[in-house]
Design a protein around this motif. Structure first.
Motif, PDB file in Angstrom:
ATOM      1  N   VAL A  16      -9.225  -1.603   2.269  1.00 62.24           N
ATOM      2  CA  VAL A  16     -10.413  -2.131   1.587  1.00 62.24           C
ATOM      3  C   VAL A  16     -11.337  -2.833   2.575  1.00 62.24           C
ATOM      4  CG1 VAL A  16     -11.249  -3.801  -0.122  1.00 62.24           C
ATOM      5  CG2 VAL A  16      -9.270  -2.371  -0.637  1.00 62.24           C
ATOM      6  N   PHE A  17     -10.773  -3.640   3.474  1.00 61.33           N
ATOM      7  CA  PHE A  17     -11.591  -4.547   4.274  1.00 61.33           C
ATOM      8  C   PHE A  17     -11.801  -4.095   5.715  1.00 61.33           C
ATOM      9  CE2 PHE A  17      -9.652  -7.146   0.934  1.00 61.33           C
ATOM     10  CZ  PHE A  17     -10.799  -7.683   0.340  1.00 61.33           C
ATOM     11  N   GLU A  18     -10.868  -3.373   6.272  1.00 57.66           N
ATOM     12  CA  GLU A  18     -10.994  -3.009   7.682  1.00 57.66           C
ATOM     13  C   GLU A  18     -10.966  -1.493   7.850  1.00 57.66           C
ATOM     14  OE1 GLU A  18      -9.266  -6.889   9.989  1.00 57.66           O
ATOM     15  OE2 GLU A  18      -8.020  -5.122   9.941  1.00 57.66           O
ATOM     16  N   GLY A  19     -11.655  -1.034   8.876  1.00 56.91           N
ATOM     17  CA  GLY A  19     -11.726   0.392   9.147  1.00 56.91           C
ATOM     18  C   GLY A  19     -10.523   0.891   9.916  1.00 56.91           C
ATOM     19  N   PRO A  20     -10.582   2.136  10.397  1.00 55.32           N
ATOM     20  CA  PRO A  20      -9.457   2.719  11.134  1.00 55.32           C
ATOM     21  C   PRO A  20      -9.115   1.938  12.391  1.00 55.32           C
ATOM     22  CG  PRO A  20     -11.047   4.403  10.481  1.00 55.32           C
ATOM     23  CD  PRO A  20     -11.688   3.069  10.205  1.00 55.32           C
ATOM     24  N   CYS A  21      -7.871   2.034  12.779  1.00 57.40           N
ATOM     25  CA  CYS A  21      -7.389   1.353  13.978  1.00 57.40           C
ATOM     26  C   CYS A  21      -8.024   1.978  15.220  1.00 57.40           C
ATOM     27  CB  CYS A  21      -5.867   1.475  14.037  1.00 57.40           C
ATOM     28  SG  CYS A  21      -5.111   0.485  15.330  1.00 57.40           S
ATOM     29  N   THR A  22      -8.374   1.138  16.174  1.00 62.34           N
ATOM     30  CA  THR A  22      -9.035   1.639  17.389  1.00 62.34           C
ATOM     31  C   THR A  22      -8.221   1.406  18.653  1.00 62.34           C
ATOM     32  OG1 THR A  22     -10.223  -0.462  17.618  1.00 62.34           O
ATOM     33  CG2 THR A  22     -11.332   1.304  16.388  1.00 62.34           C
ATOM     34  N   ASP A  23      -6.965   0.916  18.502  1.00 62.72           N
ATOM     35  CA  ASP A  23      -6.186   0.592  19.702  1.00 62.72           C
ATOM     36  C   ASP A  23      -5.026   1.556  19.931  1.00 62.72           C
ATOM     37  OD1 ASP A  23      -4.399  -0.114  17.752  1.00 62.72           O
ATOM     38  OD2 ASP A  23      -4.380  -2.261  18.210  1.00 62.72           O
ATOM     39  N   GLY A  24      -5.043   2.691  19.273  1.00 63.03           N
ATOM     40  CA  GLY A  24      -4.021   3.705  19.521  1.00 63.03           C
ATOM     41  C   GLY A  24      -2.862   3.689  18.555  1.00 63.03           C
ATOM     42  N   PHE A  28      -0.063   3.572   9.777  1.00 64.00           N
ATOM     43  CA  PHE A  28       1.188   3.113   9.174  1.00 64.00           C
ATOM     44  C   PHE A  28       1.924   2.156  10.107  1.00 64.00           C
ATOM     45  CE2 PHE A  28       1.055   7.397   6.820  1.00 64.00           C
ATOM     46  CZ  PHE A  28       0.209   6.865   5.853  1.00 64.00           C
ATOM     47  N   ALA A  29       1.760   2.315  11.413  1.00 66.17           N
ATOM     48  CA  ALA A  29       2.326   1.330  12.356  1.00 66.17           C
ATOM     49  C   ALA A  29       1.648  -0.020  12.165  1.00 66.17           C
ATOM     50  CB  ALA A  29       2.158   1.814  13.786  1.00 66.17           C
ATOM     51  N   ARG A  30       0.382   0.014  11.912  1.00 71.41           N
ATOM     52  CA  ARG A  30      -0.385  -1.207  11.663  1.00 71.41           C
ATOM     53  C   ARG A  30       0.106  -1.897  10.381  1.00 71.41           C
ATOM     54  NH1 ARG A  30      -6.791  -0.452  10.807  1.00 71.41           N
ATOM     55  NH2 ARG A  30      -7.568  -2.596  11.096  1.00 71.41           N
ATOM     56  N   ASP A  31       0.358  -1.098   9.341  1.00 70.44           N
ATOM     57  CA  ASP A  31       0.927  -1.657   8.113  1.00 70.44           C
ATOM     58  C   ASP A  31       2.258  -2.348   8.382  1.00 70.44           C
ATOM     59  OD1 ASP A  31      -1.067  -0.831   6.311  1.00 70.44           O
ATOM     60  OD2 ASP A  31      -0.072   1.071   5.880  1.00 70.44           O
ATOM     61  N   ARG A  32       3.125  -1.662   9.138  1.00 68.25           N
ATOM     62  CA  ARG A  32       4.453  -2.214   9.410  1.00 68.25           C
ATOM     63  C   ARG A  32       4.346  -3.570  10.090  1.00 68.25           C
ATOM     64  NH1 ARG A  32       6.412   1.627  12.428  1.00 68.25           N
ATOM     65  NH2 ARG A  32       5.891   0.632  14.401  1.00 68.25           N
ATOM     66  N   GLN A  33       3.466  -3.678  11.068  1.00 62.10           N
ATOM     67  CA  GLN A  33       3.331  -4.942  11.785  1.00 62.10           C
ATOM     68  C   GLN A  33       2.808  -6.041  10.866  1.00 62.10           C
ATOM     69  OE1 GLN A  33       0.967  -3.329  14.910  1.00 62.10           O
ATOM     70  NE2 GLN A  33       2.730  -2.434  15.948  1.00 62.10           N
ATOM     71  N   ARG A  34       1.922  -5.709   9.950  1.00 61.81           N
ATOM     72  CA  ARG A  34       1.397  -6.721   9.025  1.00 61.81           C
ATOM     73  C   ARG A  34       2.487  -7.219   8.076  1.00 61.81           C
ATOM     74  NH1 ARG A  34      -4.937  -5.458   7.615  1.00 61.81           N
ATOM     75  NH2 ARG A  34      -5.588  -5.367   9.798  1.00 61.81           N
ATOM     76  N   ILE A  35       3.321  -6.310   7.606  1.00 61.43           N
ATOM     77  CA  ILE A  35       4.411  -6.723   6.710  1.00 61.43           C
ATOM     78  C   ILE A  35       5.412  -7.601   7.460  1.00 61.43           C
ATOM     79  CG2 ILE A  35       6.358  -5.915   5.324  1.00 61.43           C
ATOM     80  CD1 ILE A  35       4.660  -3.390   4.708  1.00 61.43           C
ATOM     81  N   ILE A  36       5.830  -7.154   8.633  1.00 63.27           N
ATOM     82  CA  ILE A  36       6.855  -7.880   9.390  1.00 63.27           C
ATOM     83  C   ILE A  36       6.371  -9.275   9.796  1.00 63.27           C
ATOM     84  CG2 ILE A  36       8.056  -7.924  11.619  1.00 63.27           C
ATOM     85  CD1 ILE A  36       8.513  -4.933  11.293  1.00 63.27           C
ATOM     86  N   ILE A 127       1.765 -10.492  -3.490  1.00 62.41           N
ATOM     87  CA  ILE A 127       1.896 -11.008  -2.125  1.00 62.41           C
ATOM     88  C   ILE A 127       1.031 -10.223  -1.154  1.00 62.41           C
ATOM     89  CG2 ILE A 127       3.511 -11.133  -0.172  1.00 62.41           C
ATOM     90  CD1 ILE A 127       5.645 -11.970  -2.315  1.00 62.41           C
ATOM     91  N   VAL A 128       1.119  -8.901  -1.188  1.00 62.56           N
ATOM     92  CA  VAL A 128       0.390  -8.104  -0.196  1.00 62.56           C
ATOM     93  C   VAL A 128      -1.094  -7.994  -0.517  1.00 62.56           C
ATOM     94  CG1 VAL A 128       2.459  -6.802   0.394  1.00 62.56           C
ATOM     95  CG2 VAL A 128       0.866  -5.855  -1.291  1.00 62.56           C
ATOM     96  N   GLU A 129      -1.484  -8.315  -1.765  1.00 65.06           N
ATOM     97  CA  GLU A 129      -2.888  -8.207  -2.145  1.00 65.06           C
ATOM     98  C   GLU A 129      -3.644  -9.540  -2.128  1.00 65.06           C
ATOM     99  OE1 GLU A 129      -4.890  -5.036  -3.643  1.00 65.06           O
ATOM    100  OE2 GLU A 129      -3.756  -4.957  -1.757  1.00 65.06           O
ATOM    101  N   ASP A 142      -4.172  -6.253   3.297  1.00 63.21           N
ATOM    102  CA  ASP A 142      -5.069  -5.101   3.408  1.00 63.21           C
ATOM    103  C   ASP A 142      -4.316  -3.868   3.910  1.00 63.21           C
ATOM    104  OD1 ASP A 142      -7.521  -3.797   3.133  1.00 63.21           O
ATOM    105  OD2 ASP A 142      -8.096  -4.190   5.220  1.00 63.21           O
ATOM    106  N   LEU A 143      -3.242  -3.517   3.214  1.00 61.02           N
ATOM    107  CA  LEU A 143      -2.451  -2.345   3.582  1.00 61.02           C
ATOM    108  C   LEU A 143      -3.200  -1.063   3.245  1.00 61.02           C
ATOM    109  CD1 LEU A 143       1.061  -3.446   2.224  1.00 61.02           C
ATOM    110  CD2 LEU A 143       0.168  -3.696   4.550  1.00 61.02           C
ATOM    111  N   THR A 144      -2.758   0.041   3.822  1.00 58.61           N
ATOM    112  CA  THR A 144      -3.337   1.335   3.473  1.00 58.61           C
ATOM    113  C   THR A 144      -3.045   1.676   2.012  1.00 58.61           C
ATOM    114  OG1 THR A 144      -1.327   2.510   4.143  1.00 58.61           O
ATOM    115  CG2 THR A 144      -3.079   2.276   5.802  1.00 58.61           C
ATOM    116  N   PHE A 145      -3.838   2.592   1.473  1.00 52.70           N
ATOM    117  CA  PHE A 145      -3.611   3.103   0.122  1.00 52.70           C
ATOM    118  C   PHE A 145      -2.176   3.569  -0.032  1.00 52.70           C
ATOM    119  CE2 PHE A 145      -3.085   6.810  -2.544  1.00 52.70           C
ATOM    120  CZ  PHE A 145      -3.763   6.519  -3.710  1.00 52.70           C
ATOM    121  N   GLU A 146      -1.684   4.318   0.951  1.00 49.47           N
ATOM    122  CA  GLU A 146      -0.369   4.937   0.840  1.00 49.47           C
ATOM    123  C   GLU A 146       0.759   3.908   0.798  1.00 49.47           C
ATOM    124  OE1 GLU A 146      -3.306   7.764   2.462  1.00 49.47           O
ATOM    125  OE2 GLU A 146      -2.699   5.735   3.071  1.00 49.47           O
ATOM    126  N   ALA A 147       0.642   2.862   1.620  1.00 44.00           N
ATOM    127  CA  ALA A 147       1.676   1.822   1.617  1.00 44.00           C
ATOM    128  C   ALA A 147       1.656   1.031   0.315  1.00 44.00           C
ATOM    129  CB  ALA A 147       1.479   0.882   2.808  1.00 44.00           C
TER     130      ALA A 147
END
Length: 393
Positions: A16-24, A28-36, A127-129, A142-147
């Motif tokens: 919803v709030f942030e665009g695609p990842c730009t650091d490689g 879904f890796a980005r989602d994992r790091q946010r949850i952890i 919690i995640v929202e 701000d997880l992906t739709f899929e997560a």
């Protein structure tokens, strides 16, 4: 070669709030790091799985979650699906559990029954929202739709044709946090989630059944001489040659390991057949039946194992009495806070003077469910003795 129904065969439906990842990193890796890195994830280390008394060896919500994630990754990889998404749904699936296990949830739901009750899955969405407040630009993760879809619907469609819940909460309205998230993100609650999310749901069963049996043996509640009453355990026992092993803890671990291996292999084999002929991830969502499943024979064996554990572990006097005594404190805390919201510390009680009872109940739900076991017990002792605690969770 990637399965055509794997989530990463098409672009993510994004955030919803942030665009695609730009650091490689992958999305879904980005989602994992946010949850952890979330506070709710850390608190799982101090929340009960089955046993309410602290131990250095039995599972907590955190170690259970990590085991589910590991099993889910393995099954997803064997089916050429996306392991990261399966892992993320597994990592997020228990974030909403309250303190003191399923009995704590029972008492919290009972006290809040007139104001929407309590559903740990809806609380994970909360919690995640909105409840994680770590980022400058937005609340939640701000997880992906899929997560997010996976956390909401990993156990299957939530609603029937009448818009009311089906399954465990049949006939009840959909909790507001789930309704809000689904509306905002375009998630169809009458459909299945991705194949990766469905894997996480079945990996949960594999993990807790095997681990709880092992913890039950280690704690002395389960007599290892009796576990061969369960057909699936007997299969593992004979295949692993456990008659020749004298060490009880080694036996318990080999049984746990063998159970997970057999159930996970069955899920992969059965699901590979169910996924044949599908060419797009949305075909998994649109199906009436699940695309990830145990075979009928293995489902029957797993059901027997569940029934045996309920009779000999979860509802045994040794576990039930101890857990009930502790978990009742969760219900009492919620009752006290509903009657006197000012007992909640800091911002939790702000703005509640004369507030609508539903607003108060929603605040109590968020506060109590976020507590760790030890914090809930400390709060209960302090309030019962007439003192207030100042630390916040």
């Amino acid at each position: 070669m990637r399965s055509p129904v794997a989530a990463d065969t098409i672009p993510s439906r994004g955030r919803v709030f942030e665009g695609p990842c730009t650091d490689g990193r992958s999305e879904f890796a980005r989602d994992r790091q946010r949850i952890i890195h979330s506070a709710a994830f850390r608190r799982l280390s101090l929340k009960t799985q089955v046993f309410s008394l602290p131990s250095d060896h039995v599972r907590t919500r955190l170690t259970h979650t990590l085991e589910v994630a590991q099993i889910a990754r393995g099954i997803a990889a064997s089916l050429n699906l996306d392991p990261e998404l399966s892992e993320n749904v597994a990592l997020g699936h228990d974030l909403g559990h309250p303190p003191l296990g399923h009995r704590g949830e029972h008492y919290l739901d009972e006290v809040l029954a007139a104001r929407g009750g309590f559903d740990h899955n809806a609380q994970a969405v909360a919690i995640v929202e909105r409840l994680e407040r770590r980022y400058a630009a937005f609340d939640g993760l701000d997880l992906t739709f899929e997560a997010l879809e996976g956390i909401i619907a990993h156990n299957g469609p939530l609603v029937g044709a009448d818009g009311l819940q089906i399954g465990k909460h049949a006939g009840k309205p959909v909790p507001e946090d789930i309704r809000r998230a689904a509306r905002l993100r375009g998630i169809d609650l009458s459909k299945h989630a991705s194949a990766e999310a469905q894997i996480a749901a079945l990996a949960d069963d594999c993990a807790y059944l095997a681990a709880d049996l092992e913890d039950g043996v280690r704690s002395g509640v389960i007599d290892l001489r009796r576990v061969r009453e369960v057909e699936l355990v007997d299969h593992v026992w004979r295949a692993s040659g456990l008659d020749a092993v004298s060490d009880q803890e080694r036996k318990a671990h080999e049984i746990s390991r063998g159970l997970i291996g057999r159930m996970a292999a069955d899920i992969a084999q059965t699901s590979a057949q169910l996924l044949e002929g599908l060419t797009h991830p949305d075909q998994v969502r649109d199906r009436r039946e699940a695309s990830i499943s145990l075979s009928e024979p293995m489902a029957a064996l797993q059901s027997e194992l569940k029934s045996w554990l309920y009779a000999n572990l979860y509802w045994s006097d040794a576990v039930k009495d101890e857990a009930d005594e502790a978990a009742r404190n969760v219900g009492e805390l919620a009752t006290w806070f509903l009657e006197e919201p000012s007992l909640m510390p800091g911002e939790w009680s702000e703005g509640l003077d004369g507030a609508d009872p539903q607003v108060i109940a929603d605040r109590v739900r968020d506060y109590v469910s976020g507590m760790t076991d030890r914090y809930a017990m400390a709060q209960h002792r302090a309030i019962a003795s007439g003192r207030l605690l100042t630390p916040r969770i």
